[in-house]
Design a protein around this motif. Sequence first.
Motif, PDB file in Angstrom:
ATOM      1  N   TYR A 117       0.846  -1.193   0.000  1.00 41.76           N
ATOM      2  CA  TYR A 117       0.000   0.000   0.000  1.00 41.76           C
ATOM      3  C   TYR A 117       0.880   1.240   0.000  1.00 41.76           C
ATOM      4  O   TYR A 117       2.027   1.208   0.443  1.00 41.76           O
ATOM      5  CB  TYR A 117      -0.966   0.023   1.197  1.00 41.76           C
ATOM      6  CG  TYR A 117      -0.306  -0.214   2.528  1.00 41.76           C
ATOM      7  CD1 TYR A 117       0.233   0.837   3.271  1.00 41.76           C
ATOM      8  CD2 TYR A 117      -0.204  -1.498   3.047  1.00 41.76           C
ATOM      9  CE1 TYR A 117       0.850   0.621   4.490  1.00 41.76           C
ATOM     10  CE2 TYR A 117       0.407  -1.730   4.267  1.00 41.76           C
ATOM     11  CZ  TYR A 117       0.939  -0.659   4.976  1.00 41.76           C
ATOM     12  OH  TYR A 117       1.560  -0.893   6.172  1.00 41.76           O
ATOM     13  N   TRP A 137       2.585  -3.149 -11.647  1.00 43.12           N
ATOM     14  CA  TRP A 137       2.848  -4.566 -11.884  1.00 43.12           C
ATOM     15  C   TRP A 137       4.349  -4.692 -12.046  1.00 43.12           C
ATOM     16  O   TRP A 137       4.984  -3.869 -12.716  1.00 43.12           O
ATOM     17  CB  TRP A 137       2.208  -5.047 -13.183  1.00 43.12           C
ATOM     18  CG  TRP A 137       0.737  -5.264 -13.159  1.00 43.12           C
ATOM     19  CD1 TRP A 137      -0.201  -4.499 -13.777  1.00 43.12           C
ATOM     20  CD2 TRP A 137       0.031  -6.329 -12.527  1.00 43.12           C
ATOM     21  NE1 TRP A 137      -1.445  -5.017 -13.553  1.00 43.12           N
ATOM     22  CE2 TRP A 137      -1.324  -6.144 -12.785  1.00 43.12           C
ATOM     23  CE3 TRP A 137       0.434  -7.417 -11.752  1.00 43.12           C
ATOM     24  CZ2 TRP A 137      -2.298  -7.004 -12.306  1.00 43.12           C
ATOM     25  CZ3 TRP A 137      -0.536  -8.280 -11.280  1.00 43.12           C
ATOM     26  CH2 TRP A 137      -1.882  -8.067 -11.561  1.00 43.12           C
ATOM     27  N   SER A 169       1.053   5.569  -7.379  1.00 44.04           N
ATOM     28  CA  SER A 169       0.282   4.658  -8.226  1.00 44.04           C
ATOM     29  C   SER A 169       0.772   3.223  -8.070  1.00 44.04           C
ATOM     30  O   SER A 169       1.968   2.966  -7.955  1.00 44.04           O
ATOM     31  CB  SER A 169       0.419   5.071  -9.696  1.00 44.04           C
ATOM     32  OG  SER A 169      -0.089   6.373  -9.886  1.00 44.04           O
ATOM     33  N   TYR A 216      -0.335  -0.504 -12.834  1.00 40.94           N
ATOM     34  CA  TYR A 216      -1.374  -1.482 -12.526  1.00 40.94           C
ATOM     35  C   TYR A 216      -2.678  -1.029 -13.168  1.00 40.94           C
ATOM     36  O   TYR A 216      -3.059   0.125 -13.087  1.00 40.94           O
ATOM     37  CB  TYR A 216      -1.552  -1.600 -11.013  1.00 40.94           C
ATOM     38  CG  TYR A 216      -2.743  -2.425 -10.605  1.00 40.94           C
ATOM     39  CD1 TYR A 216      -2.689  -3.815 -10.639  1.00 40.94           C
ATOM     40  CD2 TYR A 216      -3.924  -1.822 -10.209  1.00 40.94           C
ATOM     41  CE1 TYR A 216      -3.768  -4.579 -10.265  1.00 40.94           C
ATOM     42  CE2 TYR A 216      -5.024  -2.577  -9.829  1.00 40.94           C
ATOM     43  CZ  TYR A 216      -4.936  -3.955  -9.869  1.00 40.94           C
ATOM     44  OH  TYR A 216      -6.021  -4.711  -9.516  1.00 40.94           O
ATOM     45  N   ARG A 217      -3.343  -1.965 -13.817  1.00 42.13           N
ATOM     46  CA  ARG A 217      -4.660  -1.697 -14.408  1.00 42.13           C
ATOM     47  C   ARG A 217      -5.584  -2.830 -13.999  1.00 42.13           C
ATOM     48  O   ARG A 217      -5.222  -3.983 -14.038  1.00 42.13           O
ATOM     49  CB  ARG A 217      -4.575  -1.641 -15.923  1.00 42.13           C
ATOM     50  CG  ARG A 217      -3.629  -0.571 -16.411  1.00 42.13           C
ATOM     51  CD  ARG A 217      -3.817  -0.326 -17.894  1.00 42.13           C
ATOM     52  NE  ARG A 217      -2.718   0.374 -18.490  1.00 42.13           N
ATOM     53  CZ  ARG A 217      -2.402   1.642 -18.295  1.00 42.13           C
ATOM     54  NH1 ARG A 217      -3.086   2.361 -17.458  1.00 42.13           N
ATOM     55  NH2 ARG A 217      -1.394   2.211 -18.906  1.00 42.13           N
ATOM     56  N   ARG A 218      -6.797  -2.491 -13.613  1.00 42.16           N
ATOM     57  CA  ARG A 218      -7.787  -3.507 -13.219  1.00 42.16           C
ATOM     58  C   ARG A 218      -8.316  -4.235 -14.413  1.00 42.16           C
ATOM     59  O   ARG A 218      -8.423  -3.825 -15.470  1.00 42.16           O
ATOM     60  CB  ARG A 218      -8.953  -2.864 -12.493  1.00 42.16           C
ATOM     61  CG  ARG A 218      -8.564  -2.385 -11.155  1.00 42.16           C
ATOM     62  CD  ARG A 218      -9.800  -1.943 -10.464  1.00 42.16           C
ATOM     63  NE  ARG A 218      -9.424  -1.130  -9.324  1.00 42.16           N
ATOM     64  CZ  ARG A 218     -10.267  -0.733  -8.427  1.00 42.16           C
ATOM     65  NH1 ARG A 218     -11.522  -1.039  -8.528  1.00 42.16           N
ATOM     66  NH2 ARG A 218      -9.888  -0.002  -7.437  1.00 42.16           N
TER      67      ARG A 218
END
Length: 86
Positions: A21, A55, A52, A84-86
């Motif tokens: 986090y 990955w 941000s 990172y992208r969901r």
Amino acid sequence: YILPLDLQPGGDITEFLLVPYFGACVHTPPPPPNQIVYVTSAEPIRVERLWSAVWVTGQLTADQHMNDMGDAAYTIELIETEPYRR
């Protein structure tokens, strides 16, 4: 999230802690070692957004790394990092 260990002027780094986090190890007690990964890169990478998520791709080993910012139970030799992208 990236926690740089060797931030250079301009934002380049070659080693950092990958933490679960934002702000981990800086303003709060660090997460346990099994939630921190020490990452090294042969080539400097540019960090533009520390806030941000990312990955990380690389070779993961169970090598410990002790650091004032937090102890890591794992090490990754970095191949690639991307947002990172969901």
